[in-house]
Design a protein around this motif. Structure first.
Motif, PDB file in Angstrom:
ATOM      1  N   ILE A  29     -59.335 -44.993  30.731  1.00 22.73           N
ATOM      2  CA  ILE A  29     -58.331 -45.474  29.772  1.00 22.73           C
ATOM      3  C   ILE A  29     -58.940 -46.555  28.888  1.00 22.73           C
ATOM      4  CG2 ILE A  29     -56.164 -46.766  29.542  1.00 22.73           C
ATOM      5  CD1 ILE A  29     -55.196 -45.240  32.047  1.00 22.73           C
ATOM      6  N   GLU A  30     -59.720 -47.428  29.497  1.00 23.95           N
ATOM      7  CA  GLU A  30     -60.328 -48.511  28.713  1.00 23.95           C
ATOM      8  C   GLU A  30     -61.413 -47.995  27.774  1.00 23.95           C
ATOM      9  OE1 GLU A  30     -60.853 -51.945  31.555  1.00 23.95           O
ATOM     10  OE2 GLU A  30     -59.287 -52.593  30.167  1.00 23.95           O
ATOM     11  N   ASP A  32     -60.712 -45.559  25.851  1.00 23.51           N
ATOM     12  CA  ASP A  32     -59.866 -44.896  24.847  1.00 23.51           C
ATOM     13  C   ASP A  32     -59.723 -43.391  25.037  1.00 23.51           C
ATOM     14  OD1 ASP A  32     -58.967 -47.085  23.235  1.00 23.51           O
ATOM     15  OD2 ASP A  32     -60.985 -47.239  22.418  1.00 23.51           O
ATOM     16  N   PHE A  35     -54.164 -41.885  28.140  1.00 23.87           N
ATOM     17  CA  PHE A  35     -53.584 -41.817  29.469  1.00 23.87           C
ATOM     18  C   PHE A  35     -53.568 -40.393  30.030  1.00 23.87           C
ATOM     19  CE2 PHE A  35     -50.131 -41.395  32.453  1.00 23.87           C
ATOM     20  CZ  PHE A  35     -50.411 -42.419  33.339  1.00 23.87           C
ATOM     21  N   THR A 219     -64.273 -47.027  17.397  1.00 25.95           N
ATOM     22  CA  THR A 219     -63.394 -48.146  17.749  1.00 25.95           C
ATOM     23  C   THR A 219     -61.918 -47.743  17.707  1.00 25.95           C
ATOM     24  OG1 THR A 219     -64.968 -49.302  16.335  1.00 25.95           O
ATOM     25  CG2 THR A 219     -63.293 -50.629  17.344  1.00 25.95           C
ATOM     26  N   THR A 220     -61.628 -46.630  17.076  1.00 22.54           N
ATOM     27  CA  THR A 220     -60.243 -46.207  16.904  1.00 22.54           C
ATOM     28  C   THR A 220     -59.626 -45.753  18.226  1.00 22.54           C
ATOM     29  OG1 THR A 220     -60.887 -45.420  14.736  1.00 22.54           O
ATOM     30  CG2 THR A 220     -58.735 -44.735  15.512  1.00 22.54           C
ATOM     31  N   GLY A 221     -58.379 -46.099  18.401  1.00 26.46           N
ATOM     32  CA  GLY A 221     -57.663 -45.690  19.602  1.00 26.46           C
ATOM     33  C   GLY A 221     -56.985 -44.345  19.424  1.00 26.46           C
ATOM     34  N   GLN A 222     -55.767 -44.246  19.940  1.00 24.97           N
ATOM     35  CA  GLN A 222     -55.066 -42.973  19.985  1.00 24.97           C
ATOM     36  C   GLN A 222     -54.781 -42.371  18.606  1.00 24.97           C
ATOM     37  OE1 GLN A 222     -54.758 -41.647  23.186  1.00 24.97           O
ATOM     38  NE2 GLN A 222     -56.045 -43.445  23.407  1.00 24.97           N
ATOM     39  N   ALA A 249     -67.066 -50.221  21.744  1.00 25.67           N
ATOM     40  CA  ALA A 249     -66.108 -49.129  21.917  1.00 25.67           C
ATOM     41  C   ALA A 249     -66.835 -47.855  22.349  1.00 25.67           C
ATOM     42  CB  ALA A 249     -65.362 -48.878  20.615  1.00 25.67           C
TER      43      ALA A 249
ATOM     44  N   PHE B   3     -46.372 -39.964  18.935  1.00 28.62           N
ATOM     45  CA  PHE B   3     -46.221 -40.239  20.349  1.00 28.62           C
ATOM     46  C   PHE B   3     -44.775 -40.621  20.636  1.00 28.62           C
ATOM     47  CE2 PHE B   3     -50.684 -41.299  19.510  1.00 28.62           C
ATOM     48  CZ  PHE B   3     -51.263 -40.393  20.378  1.00 28.62           C
ATOM     49  N   GLU B  41     -50.074 -45.829  25.117  1.00 27.53           N
ATOM     50  CA  GLU B  41     -50.155 -44.876  24.006  1.00 27.53           C
ATOM     51  C   GLU B  41     -50.178 -45.576  22.662  1.00 27.53           C
ATOM     52  OE1 GLU B  41     -47.074 -42.020  24.590  1.00 27.53           O
ATOM     53  OE2 GLU B  41     -48.320 -40.824  25.943  1.00 27.53           O
ATOM     54  N   ASP B  43     -51.946 -48.113  22.247  1.00 20.28           N
ATOM     55  CA  ASP B  43     -53.273 -48.744  22.232  1.00 20.28           C
ATOM     56  C   ASP B  43     -53.306 -50.194  22.671  1.00 20.28           C
ATOM     57  OD1 ASP B  43     -54.935 -46.597  21.424  1.00 20.28           O
ATOM     58  OD2 ASP B  43     -54.305 -46.862  19.346  1.00 20.28           O
ATOM     59  N   MET B 225     -55.821 -49.724  13.688  1.00 16.15           N
ATOM     60  CA  MET B 225     -55.981 -48.486  14.470  1.00 16.15           C
ATOM     61  C   MET B 225     -56.904 -48.693  15.674  1.00 16.15           C
ATOM     62  SD  MET B 225     -56.313 -45.758  11.338  1.00 16.15           S
ATOM     63  CE  MET B 225     -57.131 -46.804  10.143  1.00 16.15           C
ATOM     64  N   THR B 226     -57.418 -49.906  15.826  1.00 12.43           N
ATOM     65  CA  THR B 226     -58.355 -50.188  16.913  1.00 12.43           C
ATOM     66  C   THR B 226     -57.739 -49.899  18.275  1.00 12.43           C
ATOM     67  OG1 THR B 226     -59.211 -51.972  15.541  1.00 12.43           O
ATOM     68  CG2 THR B 226     -59.923 -51.952  17.832  1.00 12.43           C
ATOM     69  N   GLY B 227     -58.562 -49.367  19.158  1.00 12.63           N
ATOM     70  CA  GLY B 227     -58.092 -49.033  20.500  1.00 12.63           C
ATOM     71  C   GLY B 227     -58.318 -50.138  21.510  1.00 12.63           C
ATOM     72  N   GLN B 228     -58.694 -49.743  22.713  1.00 12.00           N
ATOM     73  CA  GLN B 228     -58.828 -50.671  23.834  1.00 12.00           C
ATOM     74  C   GLN B 228     -59.827 -51.796  23.570  1.00 12.00           C
ATOM     75  OE1 GLN B 228     -57.158 -50.445  26.990  1.00 12.00           O
ATOM     76  NE2 GLN B 228     -55.825 -49.089  25.835  1.00 12.00           N
ATOM     77  N   SER B 229     -60.846 -51.528  22.746  1.00 12.60           N
ATOM     78  CA  SER B 229     -61.892 -52.537  22.572  1.00 12.60           C
ATOM     79  C   SER B 229     -61.459 -53.712  21.702  1.00 12.60           C
ATOM     80  CB  SER B 229     -63.158 -51.900  22.003  1.00 12.60           C
ATOM     81  OG  SER B 229     -62.880 -51.361  20.734  1.00 12.60           O
TER      82      SER B 229
END
Ligand code: GTP
Ligand code: GTP
Ligand code: MG
Ligand code: MG
Lengths: 292, 308
Positions: A29-30, A32, A35, A219-222, A249, B3, B41, B43, B225-229
């Motif tokens: 998950i970390e 990206d 889930f 770096t982009t997430g979902q 990332a 989502f 979801e 992020d 839009m950055t995710g977990q990082s």
């Protein structure tokens, strides 16, 4: 070479139990991965481990990497990861993606690669919108010693691209790399502009563009999943470039994209210099998901 | 594809529970799971989610939620309140120097939107305060970064100080500050090159610019839009530069923007502005409550309350 994170993940556990898989899920998950995908992977790995009847983390580590690579590749059997080439005449590659992901830079790097291979390379400055975008591509052209077709600022990108395609044909270029302005996938007008650009290219060279590469920032997430869906719908994306993998990332979202949309990652960006471009390697990527 | 938002998630979970009447501990666990999922979801960073859910859970247990038939609404309310709280209750204005010039430094990862935001901010100051800002082009690395800032400056009729790409950025800033003093500019906006927070040399360059310019505001610019990082990035920049504020860009997209929560909770620094488009006028003040609703996908909050 396993990443540190993978090592520490396994070092913390003497047996492969529920906690082990919980930690694995967290790691994914970390990275990206998302889930749902993290859960699916964990479930499949648990079954795999049961099947092989191993309980020692060291023994299971290899199995996990292997399984993850399998999962990555499962939707892509017989798929060609290389960049398509025209049978004759210029190969045209169109670059699309949201703002600031690395389209222009990737074009610079790829132009450098092809130029080094002795190909005759042309660039089209199709981003006439963003301040300094034409000059940025022109500077890349100078750096890697290839020609750039450009129009005036704020001019119609389609006409610049039309000129470039024509010139590529007439002057026997091997490769034409087409830059476009960054656009968010929910902007309807900008998305249909891309469709128009694509049609103009096809009108000049029927089997072109030979590749439409969607550039995604690691770096982009979902949101990357939505980007892939929308761009694929409008421009029939044929592959992905995953950039900025030199940062912290991991770009795990491409696992989901890979499997839901059958889009192979073809290139990876690992920095800002002209040599920082690699062919995408699923195994390296999977190791990278666990890097600390 | 969108989502599922928190409201939908909770509604589904609650509909199941409602049939049973009173909500038990196990039911609550299920509800917390839905909250966790909605945030992931969106992020929000995994660790941040864990802590956040703990707080919400404690409040839920302490309240009468468990007996209430309209508990879905109440839980949404708790989550929204807590989220708004973490995000900072109110909008925080730009730091200003008691005497001119106010110095603002833009920092962040590659492609986050620093240069664009520098232009937007200069325009905003010019329009709202009749200010006379000077922009300093201190990105000597990215091809045509200086041209980009110059084009923005030209269109906005705001001066840009530059010394080409052969001069060290610290020196560029030194001379830019001198020029601003001479011209009595009331604001100075320094555009720096994008960099990774793990790049020691380039981070040190920023530290040197900071030491020299003593900026009133160091704005960490982050792509929404950055995710977990987002957590690593925010921590990295904040630990090395002690940033004073955050700008979240590209919120005109359809991202949930959970990075906002991650960044807020690891740095404690206020989000001051949001970028909502590529035009120079697309810069807005940040409102914590709106961001909270967005992260939770609660555009439909009212509908839910009507239905309940
Ligand atoms: N660290 C790192 N930076 C990268 C990479 N690829 C691109 N960049 C940087 O990211 C920033 C944006 O890159 P561009 O190539 O301008 O991105 P773009 O998609 O063309 O941007 P727009 O045209 O504005 O939408 C620049 O500072 C690049 O140097 C990469 O692989 N790693
Ligand atoms: N849609 C949208 N695009 C934005 C926003 N802010 C910036 N951009 C776009 O994002 C891309 C990158 O912006 P830049 O200002 O060049 O980013 P940067 O941080 O200066 O990039 P580097 O200097 O390469 O690190 C450009 O295409 C901008 O037009 C925003 O709020 N919304
Ligand atoms: Mg570009
Ligand atoms: Mg910039």
């Amino acid at each position: 070479t396993f990443g540190q994170r993978l090592n520490s993940l396994f070092a913390n556990f003497r047996t492969v139990d529920e906690d082990f898989f919980e930690e694995l899920e967290e790691t994914l998950i970390e990275a990206d991965v998302g889930f749902e995908t993290a859960m699916t992977i964990s479930r499949e790995l648990q079954e795999e481990v049961k099947l092989r009847n191993v309980s020692d983390p060291d023994a299971v580590s290899a199995a996990i990497i292997e399984k993850l690579v399998d999962l990555y590749e499962s939707e892509g059997e017989n798929e060609d990861n290389s960049i398509a080439q025209a049978e004759s005449g210029p190969t045209v590659i169109l670059f699309v993606g949201v703002n600031g992901v690395g389209k222009t830079t990737t074009i610079g790097k790829l132009a450098h690669r092809y130029h080094e291979e002795g190909k005759k390379v042309l660039l089209a400055a199709g981003d006439t919108f963003r301040a300094g975008a034409i000059e940025q591509l022109a500077e890349w052209g100078r750096r890697v010693d290839v020609e750039v077709v450009r129009g005036p600022e704020k001019s119609d990108p389609a006409s610049v691209i039309f000129d470039a395609v024509k010139r590529a044909k007439e002057e026997d270029y091997d490769v034409l790399l087409v830059d476009t302005a960054g656009r968010l996938q929910n902007k309807v007008n900008l998305m249909s502009e891309l469709d128009k650009i694509k049609r103009i290219i096809s009108r000049e060279i029927p089997d072109a563009p030979h590749e439409v590469l969607l550039v995604l920032d690691a770096t982009t997430g979902q949101n990357a999943l939505i980007q892939a869906k929308q761009f694929k719908e409008t421009t029939d994306v044929s592959g992905i470039v995953l950039t900025k993998l030199d940062g912290t990332a991991r770009g795990g979202i491409v696992l989901a994209i890979r499997n839901e949309m059958h889009l192979p990652v073809k290139l990876a960006g690992l920095g800002e210099q002209m040599d920082d471009l690699r062919d995408f390697n699923a195994e390296d990527f999977v190791y990278g998901l666990f890097k600390g | 594809m969108a989502f599922e938002g928190l409201t939908e998630r909770l509604q589904n979970a609650m509909t199941k529970l409602r049939r049973k009447g009173k909500i038990s501990e196990t039911d609550l666990k299920e509800v917390m799971r839905e909250i966790r999922l909605a945030l992931l979801e969106a992020d929000v960073n995994f660790t941040v989610v864990k802590e956040f859910v703990k707080v919400v859970r404690e409040r839920a247990i302490g309240s009468e939620v468990l007996d209430s038939l309209t508990s879905s609404q109440q839980i949404v309310k708790i989550v929204n309140e807590e989220l708004t709280k973490v995000m900072g209750e109110t909008a925080v204005p730009l730091n200003k120097s008691p005497k001119i010039p106010t110095i603002i430094m833009m920092v962040g990862l590659q492609g986050a939107g620093k240069t664009t935001t520098a232009g937007k901010l200069a325009l905003k100051l010019k329009k709202e305060e009749n200010a006379r800002p000077l922009m300093i082009a201190a990105d000597v690395y990215r091809p045509a970064a200086i041209d980009q800032l110059q084009v923005l400056g030209r269109d906005l009729e705001i001066p840009v100080f530059e010394l080409g790409t052969k001069v060290n950025p610290v020196e560029i800033v030194r001379q830019g500050l001198a020029q601003a003093a001479e011209n009595k500019n009331d604001y100075i906006i320094i555009d720096t090159a994008g960099r990774l927070q793990i790049d020691e040399n380039l981070m040190d360059e920023l530290a040197q610019i900071k030491a020299l310019a003593a900026p009133n505001e160091i704005l960490l610019t982050v792509d929404s839009m950055t995710g977990q990082s987002a957590v690593d990035v925010a921590k990295g920049f904040n630990e090395q530069l002690d940033v004073t504020g955050i700008v979240l860009t590209k919120l005109d997209g359809d991202t949930r923007g959970g990075a906002a929560l991650s960044i807020r909770s690891v740095t404690g620094k206020p989000i001051k502005f949001i970028g909502q488009g590529e035009k120079m006028t697309d810069l807005d003040v940040f409102y914590p409550d709106r961001m909270a609703s967005r992260i939770l996908g609660m555009g439909d909050m009212l509908t839910l309350i009507e239905k309940a």
